[in-house]
Design a protein around this motif. Structure first.
Motif, PDB file in Angstrom:
ATOM      1  N   VAL A  22       0.700  -1.324  -0.136  1.00 32.60           N
ATOM      2  CA  VAL A  22       0.039   0.069  -0.056  1.00 32.60           C
ATOM      3  C   VAL A  22       0.646   1.352   0.015  1.00 32.60           C
ATOM      4  O   VAL A  22       0.592   2.227  -0.447  1.00 32.60           O
ATOM      5  CB  VAL A  22      -1.037   0.127   1.084  1.00 32.60           C
ATOM      6  N   ASP A  40     -10.099  -1.788  -7.890  1.00 33.89           N
ATOM      7  CA  ASP A  40     -11.019  -2.204  -6.852  1.00 33.89           C
ATOM      8  C   ASP A  40     -11.674  -3.464  -7.361  1.00 33.89           C
ATOM      9  O   ASP A  40     -12.637  -3.287  -8.233  1.00 33.89           O
ATOM     10  CB  ASP A  40     -11.846  -1.084  -6.249  1.00 33.89           C
ATOM     11  N   TYR A  80      -6.646  -4.797  -5.880  1.00 32.87           N
ATOM     12  CA  TYR A  80      -6.751  -4.984  -4.511  1.00 32.87           C
ATOM     13  C   TYR A  80      -8.166  -5.178  -4.182  1.00 32.87           C
ATOM     14  O   TYR A  80      -9.138  -5.196  -4.941  1.00 32.87           O
ATOM     15  CB  TYR A  80      -6.430  -3.495  -3.620  1.00 32.87           C
ATOM     16  N   ALA A  89      -7.866 -10.194  -4.595  1.00 35.20           N
ATOM     17  CA  ALA A  89      -7.076  -9.505  -5.362  1.00 35.20           C
ATOM     18  C   ALA A  89      -6.207 -10.207  -6.350  1.00 35.20           C
ATOM     19  O   ALA A  89      -5.675  -9.964  -7.478  1.00 35.20           O
ATOM     20  CB  ALA A  89      -6.197  -8.412  -4.725  1.00 35.20           C
ATOM     21  N   GLU A 105      -0.344  -7.319  -7.633  1.00 33.38           N
ATOM     22  CA  GLU A 105      -1.286  -7.550  -6.490  1.00 33.38           C
ATOM     23  C   GLU A 105      -0.840  -6.536  -5.287  1.00 33.38           C
ATOM     24  O   GLU A 105       0.395  -6.624  -4.987  1.00 33.38           O
ATOM     25  CB  GLU A 105      -1.574  -8.801  -6.076  1.00 33.38           C
ATOM     26  N   MET A 106      -1.664  -5.691  -4.772  1.00 25.11           N
ATOM     27  CA  MET A 106      -1.303  -4.935  -3.717  1.00 25.11           C
ATOM     28  C   MET A 106      -1.595  -5.626  -2.453  1.00 25.11           C
ATOM     29  O   MET A 106      -2.789  -5.877  -2.087  1.00 25.11           O
ATOM     30  CB  MET A 106      -2.221  -3.405  -3.640  1.00 25.11           C
ATOM     31  N   GLY A 109      -4.228  -5.041   0.819  1.00 26.89           N
ATOM     32  CA  GLY A 109      -5.710  -4.560   0.428  1.00 26.89           C
ATOM     33  C   GLY A 109      -6.020  -3.368   1.169  1.00 26.89           C
ATOM     34  O   GLY A 109      -5.358  -2.589   1.355  1.00 26.89           O
ATOM     35  N   TRP A 113      -4.532  -0.080   3.417  1.00 16.47           N
ATOM     36  CA  TRP A 113      -4.723   1.081   3.075  1.00 16.47           C
ATOM     37  C   TRP A 113      -5.134   2.022   3.978  1.00 16.47           C
ATOM     38  O   TRP A 113      -4.535   3.116   4.507  1.00 16.47           O
ATOM     39  CB  TRP A 113      -5.430   1.237   1.775  1.00 16.47           C
TER      40      TRP A 113
END
Length: 146
Positions: A22, A40, A80, A89, A105-106, A109, A113
């Motif tokens: 993030v 998203d 995410y 994700a 991929e973040m 998620g 964040w």
């Protein structure tokens, strides 16, 4: 270097190639890094509950049919979902990869964040919660240094 070391280098290099966190995504957004599209992948109710500002809403089930209309040519996709307890994700990143998009991929998620104090958009506008000191330094502007 031993075979085990060589395999470890390949493993961790691959993770960094296909995963981001993030803080790095936030830095890219703040810097206006060209070509980064944050996706998203959650459902409509989750999107309305709150999302990363500037994110594009594209639930995983719609990626195959809508990606071309949503993702500009030459873009790098970051997916995410809710958080570390969810592999949404990962599934979304797989769908983008199947379509030929460069994708990451973040990790963490939406949960991380929010926990790191980054801004969230909902129907009331943009706001941020206080930093969770278990996920990031509480001092304003401080980074974890990793």
């Amino acid at each position: 270097m031993t075979t085990e070391n060589t395999e470890a280098v390949a493993h961790f290099a691959a993770r960094l190639r296909f995963e981001t966190d993030v803080s790095d995504v936030h830095a890219d957004i703040e810097a206006g890094t060209p070509g980064v599209v944050v996706i998203d992948t959650r459902n409509d109710a989750s999107w309305r509950q709150g999302r990363i500002p500037h994110a594009v809403h594209l639930p995983t089930a719609q990626i195959a049919t809508r990606a071309a209309e949503v993702i500009p040519d030459g873009s790098r996709v970051v997916t995410y979902c809710w958080g570390p307890g969810c592999n949404g994700a990962t599934r979304a990143a797989l769908e983008f990869a199947k379509l030929g998009y460069p994708v990451k991929e973040m990790l963490g998620g939406f949960e991380y964040w929010v926990r790191e104090g980054f801004p969230v958009r909902d129907e009331h506008g943009v706001a941020a919660r206080p930093v969770d000191d278990l996920t990031a330094p509480v001092a304003a502007g401080a980074t974890c240094g990793c």
